[in-house]
Design a protein around this motif. Structure first.
Motif, PDB file in Angstrom:
ATOM      1  N   ARG A   9       0.963 -19.827  -2.948  1.00 20.10           N
ATOM      2  CA  ARG A   9       1.377 -20.638  -1.801  1.00 20.10           C
ATOM      3  C   ARG A   9       0.416 -20.502  -0.610  1.00 20.10           C
ATOM      4  O   ARG A   9       0.737 -20.815   0.525  1.00 20.10           O
ATOM      5  N   GLY A  10      -0.794 -20.023  -0.913  1.00 17.29           N
ATOM      6  CA  GLY A  10      -1.877 -20.078   0.071  1.00 17.29           C
ATOM      7  C   GLY A  10      -2.093 -18.816   0.884  1.00 17.29           C
ATOM      8  O   GLY A  10      -2.934 -18.794   1.779  1.00 17.29           O
ATOM      9  N   LYS A  11      -1.344 -17.761   0.580  1.00 18.43           N
ATOM     10  CA  LYS A  11      -1.563 -16.501   1.320  1.00 18.43           C
ATOM     11  C   LYS A  11      -2.856 -15.872   0.808  1.00 18.43           C
ATOM     12  O   LYS A  11      -3.058 -15.822  -0.407  1.00 18.43           O
ATOM     13  N   ASN A  12      -3.652 -15.362   1.716  1.00 14.50           N
ATOM     14  CA  ASN A  12      -4.887 -14.746   1.226  1.00 14.50           C
ATOM     15  C   ASN A  12      -4.874 -13.223   1.369  1.00 14.50           C
ATOM     16  O   ASN A  12      -5.832 -12.549   1.054  1.00 14.50           O
ATOM     17  N   SER A  13      -3.762 -12.695   1.886  1.00 17.98           N
ATOM     18  CA  SER A  13      -3.725 -11.226   2.028  1.00 17.98           C
ATOM     19  C   SER A  13      -2.286 -10.748   1.882  1.00 17.98           C
ATOM     20  O   SER A  13      -1.353 -11.519   2.075  1.00 17.98           O
ATOM     21  N   SER A  14      -2.152  -9.486   1.531  1.00 15.82           N
ATOM     22  CA  SER A  14      -0.812  -8.896   1.399  1.00 15.82           C
ATOM     23  C   SER A  14      -0.811  -7.503   1.997  1.00 15.82           C
ATOM     24  O   SER A  14      -1.796  -6.761   1.877  1.00 15.82           O
ATOM     25  N   ILE A  15       0.314  -7.166   2.598  1.00 18.65           N
ATOM     26  CA  ILE A  15       0.500  -5.806   3.115  1.00 18.65           C
ATOM     27  C   ILE A  15       1.642  -5.167   2.333  1.00 18.65           C
ATOM     28  O   ILE A  15       2.756  -5.717   2.261  1.00 18.65           O
ATOM     29  N   ILE A  16       1.366  -4.013   1.748  1.00 13.47           N
ATOM     30  CA  ILE A  16       2.402  -3.264   1.025  1.00 13.47           C
ATOM     31  C   ILE A  16       2.594  -1.936   1.756  1.00 13.47           C
ATOM     32  O   ILE A  16       1.643  -1.171   1.940  1.00 13.47           O
ATOM     33  N   ILE A  17       3.812  -1.698   2.213  1.00 11.66           N
ATOM     34  CA  ILE A  17       4.104  -0.444   2.914  1.00 11.66           C
ATOM     35  C   ILE A  17       4.629   0.564   1.891  1.00 11.66           C
ATOM     36  O   ILE A  17       5.558   0.275   1.128  1.00 11.66           O
ATOM     37  N   VAL A  18       4.027   1.749   1.889  1.00  9.35           N
ATOM     38  CA  VAL A  18       4.390   2.785   0.926  1.00  9.35           C
ATOM     39  C   VAL A  18       4.986   3.981   1.671  1.00  9.35           C
ATOM     40  O   VAL A  18       4.342   4.521   2.581  1.00  9.35           O
ATOM     41  N   ALA A  19       6.201   4.388   1.312  1.00  6.78           N
ATOM     42  CA  ALA A  19       6.748   5.637   1.872  1.00  6.78           C
ATOM     43  C   ALA A  19       6.063   6.789   1.139  1.00  6.78           C
ATOM     44  O   ALA A  19       5.994   6.792  -0.090  1.00  6.78           O
ATOM     45  N   GLU A  20       5.563   7.761   1.894  1.00  7.21           N
ATOM     46  CA  GLU A  20       4.691   8.769   1.277  1.00  7.21           C
ATOM     47  C   GLU A  20       5.392   9.587   0.190  1.00  7.21           C
ATOM     48  O   GLU A  20       4.749  10.044  -0.753  1.00  7.21           O
ATOM     49  N   GLY A  21       6.703   9.783   0.320  1.00  6.86           N
ATOM     50  CA  GLY A  21       7.417  10.569  -0.683  1.00  6.86           C
ATOM     51  C   GLY A  21       6.963  12.019  -0.683  1.00  6.86           C
ATOM     52  O   GLY A  21       6.429  12.523   0.304  1.00  6.86           O
ATOM     53  N   GLU A  22       7.198  12.694  -1.795  1.00 10.07           N
ATOM     54  CA  GLU A  22       6.891  14.129  -1.873  1.00 10.07           C
ATOM     55  C   GLU A  22       5.390  14.381  -2.015  1.00 10.07           C
ATOM     56  O   GLU A  22       4.932  15.496  -1.865  1.00 10.07           O
ATOM     57  N   SER A  23       4.611  13.328  -2.359  1.00 11.44           N
ATOM     58  CA  SER A  23       3.172  13.567  -2.539  1.00 11.44           C
ATOM     59  C   SER A  23       2.364  12.601  -1.677  1.00 11.44           C
ATOM     60  O   SER A  23       1.999  11.513  -2.124  1.00 11.44           O
ATOM     61  N   PRO A  24       2.104  13.007  -0.420  1.00  7.83           N
ATOM     62  CA  PRO A  24       1.315  12.157   0.460  1.00  7.83           C
ATOM     63  C   PRO A  24      -0.018  11.795  -0.198  1.00  7.83           C
ATOM     64  O   PRO A  24      -0.630  12.622  -0.863  1.00  7.83           O
ATOM     65  N   GLY A  25      -0.427  10.561  -0.024  1.00  9.22           N
ATOM     66  CA  GLY A  25      -1.657  10.099  -0.669  1.00  9.22           C
ATOM     67  C   GLY A  25      -1.378   9.381  -1.973  1.00  9.22           C
ATOM     68  O   GLY A  25      -2.294   8.955  -2.666  1.00  9.22           O
ATOM     69  N   ARG A  26      -0.107   9.183  -2.317  1.00  6.34           N
ATOM     70  CA  ARG A  26       0.214   8.567  -3.611  1.00  6.34           C
ATOM     71  C   ARG A  26      -0.268   7.126  -3.684  1.00  6.34           C
ATOM     72  O   ARG A  26      -0.407   6.554  -4.764  1.00  6.34           O
ATOM     73  N   SER A  27      -0.576   6.539  -2.523  1.00  5.07           N
ATOM     74  CA  SER A  27      -1.055   5.150  -2.517  1.00  5.07           C
ATOM     75  C   SER A  27      -2.365   4.996  -3.290  1.00  5.07           C
ATOM     76  O   SER A  27      -2.630   3.934  -3.848  1.00  5.07           O
ATOM     77  N   TYR A  28      -3.180   6.058  -3.299  1.00  4.81           N
ATOM     78  CA  TYR A  28      -4.469   5.949  -4.016  1.00  4.81           C
ATOM     79  C   TYR A  28      -4.231   5.740  -5.510  1.00  4.81           C
ATOM     80  O   TYR A  28      -4.904   4.944  -6.163  1.00  4.81           O
ATOM     81  N   GLN A  29      -3.251   6.464  -6.040  1.00  2.00           N
ATOM     82  CA  GLN A  29      -2.925   6.320  -7.467  1.00  2.00           C
ATOM     83  C   GLN A  29      -2.332   4.924  -7.732  1.00  2.00           C
ATOM     84  O   GLN A  29      -2.657   4.272  -8.729  1.00  2.00           O
ATOM     85  N   ILE A  30      -1.489   4.468  -6.815  1.00  2.00           N
ATOM     86  CA  ILE A  30      -0.875   3.141  -6.981  1.00  2.00           C
ATOM     87  C   ILE A  30      -1.980   2.067  -6.978  1.00  2.00           C
ATOM     88  O   ILE A  30      -1.994   1.152  -7.813  1.00  2.00           O
ATOM     89  N   ALA A  31      -2.940   2.227  -6.064  1.00  2.00           N
ATOM     90  CA  ALA A  31      -4.042   1.251  -5.979  1.00  2.00           C
ATOM     91  C   ALA A  31      -4.854   1.235  -7.280  1.00  2.00           C
ATOM     92  O   ALA A  31      -5.262   0.173  -7.764  1.00  2.00           O
ATOM     93  N   LYS A  32      -5.025   2.420  -7.850  1.00  2.00           N
ATOM     94  CA  LYS A  32      -5.809   2.537  -9.101  1.00  2.00           C
ATOM     95  C   LYS A  32      -5.117   1.772 -10.232  1.00  2.00           C
ATOM     96  O   LYS A  32      -5.741   0.997 -10.967  1.00  2.00           O
ATOM     97  N   VAL A  33      -3.800   1.984 -10.323  1.00  3.71           N
ATOM     98  CA  VAL A  33      -3.053   1.302 -11.398  1.00  3.71           C
ATOM     99  C   VAL A  33      -3.065  -0.217 -11.166  1.00  3.71           C
ATOM    100  O   VAL A  33      -3.241  -0.997 -12.110  1.00  3.71           O
TER     101      VAL A  33
END
Ligand code: ADP
Length: 327
Positions: A217-241
């Motif tokens: 529908r024409g969006k060119n960007s997305s923002i995903i907010i991640v709660a850090e949980g018990e392992s801060p930095g988990r976003s790097y693993q999510i980005a990899k997957v």
């Protein structure tokens, strides 16, 4: 039963620091002085109590602190306080100093320590919820949450500028070890496309289909907010997957401790000021083991027992708002 005469109180901050704690300290100290009580500050939470880091405070001790983040009383974690013999030492120090009651500004862990001091040694205690995480049962609000959300939201707004300019998906990780309150509020306030909760298995299929639907529908960007949980930095693993399994390339930004600092917002200053005064009032009414809380935007005094669990009850019901609006 004879009522205990409260002549002197002590105040401490314990656990993680949060913006607005200074406003609460100021309020407790000045309200106590207004009631002709002696008031002591205990440095570094329970650790300072057992180390006898206690000093008498006056109206000037809390001058010019209302607008500063952090806590002039410092704070710390004191794992030994979970042992009864440490608490016995603390109770003895309070008795030796003729301190009749203790005001604890902190999270549910700090409240557990206060409750134990009351139950085991009869010390009057009152808790004021202070943590950026807004993760305590029994209250809709904790001091510092509003400022942390403001800081994170401003950061997300800035990242959105660059995300839109360069057609990017961003994973922005916010604080919240055991609850997702900051993620939920920041996600809604910044119009995030997805919010990943701290305790949920990541649903990669959903993220992938949401991002692709946005692109259609024409969006060119997305923002995903991640709660850090018990392992801060988990976003790097999510980005990899996301990259390897779903061909979605993304950038990661972990906001970290920036969320703990800064000048408190009006809401944090206001509620901290009201709660501090209420805490002193409750002790003078001989309430012995209570907490000052906010429910439906009003300040109440309730049994401390109601505030000793981790909970994101105040925000979790709003997840549906984000899901509805982020189409
Ligand atoms: P918060 O108060 O922000 O939840 P913590 O959970 O780290 O932070 O607790 C702060 C301090 O409160 C701990 O370092 C410890 O001194 C005390 N505390 C936490 N849990 C207990 C407990 N079960 N019994 C006694 N004291 C506790």
């Amino acid at each position: 039963m004879s009522e205990k005469l409260i002549r002197s109180i002590a105040v401490m901050t314990s656990g993680g620091d949060s913006p607005g704690m200074n406003c609460a300290i100021r309020s407790v100290v000045r309200a106590a002085i207004g009631e002709r009580l002696k008031v002591y500050g205990i440095k570094r939470g329970y650790q300072g109590l057992i180390n006898n880091e206690i000093y008498e405070m006056n109206a000037s001790s809390v001058g010019s602190i209302i607008h500063h983040g952090g806590t002039v009383l410092y704070t710390s974690r004191c794992p030994e306080f979970k042992e009864k013999q440490t608490r016995e030492k603390a109770a003895q120090i309070l008795e030796d100093r003729d301190i009749d009651a203790l005001v604890v500004i902190g999270g549910d862990g700090s409240f557990k320590g206060a409750k134990a001091l009351h139950d085991e040694f009869g010390i009057s205690v009152i808790g004021i919820p202070g943590t950026i995480d807004n993760d305590i049962s029994g209250t809709d609000y904790t001091i510092g949450f509003d400022t942390a959300v403001q800081t994170a939201m401003e950061a997300v707004d800035k990242i959105r500028d660059t995300a839109q300019s360069s057609d990017r998906t961003f994973l922005i990780e916010v604080m919240g070890a055991r609850t997702s309150s900051i993620a939920l509020k920041v996600g809604i306030c910044s119009g995030a496309e997805n919010i990943l909760l701290n305790n949920e298995k990541v649903n990669y299929e959903k993220i992938s289909s949401d991002v692709r639907r946005g692109i259609r529908r024409g969006k060119n960007s997305s923002i995903i907010i991640v709660a850090e949980g018990e392992s801060p930095g988990r976003s790097y693993q999510i980005a990899k997957v996301l990259e390897e399994k779903h061909e979605i390339s993304s950038k990661v930004c972990v906001l970290g401790h920036i969320q703990r600092g800064g000048s408190p917002t009006p809401d944090d200053r206001f509620f901290a000021s009201v709660m501090g005064k209420e805490a002193v009032g409750a002790l003078l009414q001989n309430l012995e083991c209570h907490a000052v809380v906010v429910r439906d935007a009003k300040v109440h005094v309730v049994p401390l027992d109601e505030c000793m669990q981790k909970s994101d009850h105040a925000m979790i019901n709003y997840l549906g708002v984000s899901e509805t609006l982020s189409i």
